[in-house]
Design an enzyme around this catalytic site. Structure first.
Site, PDB file in Angstrom:
ATOM      1  N   CYS A   1       0.825  -1.208   0.000  1.00 25.48           N
ATOM      2  CA  CYS A   1       0.000   0.000   0.000  1.00 25.48           C
ATOM      3  C   CYS A   1       0.861   1.261   0.000  1.00 25.48           C
ATOM      4  O   CYS A   1       1.589   1.508   0.963  1.00 25.48           O
ATOM      5  CB  CYS A   1      -0.917  -0.055   1.226  1.00 25.48           C
ATOM      6  SG  CYS A   1      -1.706   1.494   1.650  1.00 25.48           S
TER       7      CYS A   1
ATOM      8  N   CYS B   1       0.130   3.724   2.840  1.00 25.33           N
ATOM      9  CA  CYS B   1       0.636   3.157   4.100  1.00 25.33           C
ATOM     10  C   CYS B   1       2.117   3.489   4.262  1.00 25.33           C
ATOM     11  O   CYS B   1       2.570   3.831   5.359  1.00 25.33           O
ATOM     12  CB  CYS B   1       0.439   1.648   4.140  1.00 25.33           C
ATOM     13  SG  CYS B   1      -1.282   1.121   4.022  1.00 25.33           S
TER      14      CYS B   1
END
Length: 98
Positions: free
Chosen positions: A23, A26
């Protein structure tokens, strides 16, 4: 992550970060969370939960997207948000629940 309930039930604030290795947002949040922890020190615990390695916890807390952040105080969820959160916004939010 069998002690998750125990960790979020502590008296101090606990920020939970549901994330994934793949991600992009993230990865953006990783240094921001470190700066927040450095700024607040013992006022908060930060816990990172990899959704791919903790699928049962991810399902239990209905995490549909990453990153998803949850803030707990005394075992009660007091805030939840998905997506990137700026450092100053996170610090102000955490301080407002202290």
């Amino acid at each position: 992550m069998s002690n998750f309930s125990e960790i979020i039930s502590k008296n101090k604030l606990v920020l939970v970060d549901f994330y994934a290795e793949w991600c992009g947002p993230c990865k953006t949040m990783h240094p921001i969370l470190k700066e927040v922890k450095d700024a607040l020190g013992d006022e908060i615990s930060v816990i990172k939960i990899n959704i791919d390695k903790n699928q049962s916890l991810t399902e239990k807390y209905r995490v549909k997207g990453v990153p998803t952040f949850m803030l707990y105080k005394n075992g009660v969820q007091v805030w939840r948000q998905s997506g990137i959160v700026q450092k100053n916004e996170l610090i102000m939010l955490i301080k407002s629940h202290n």
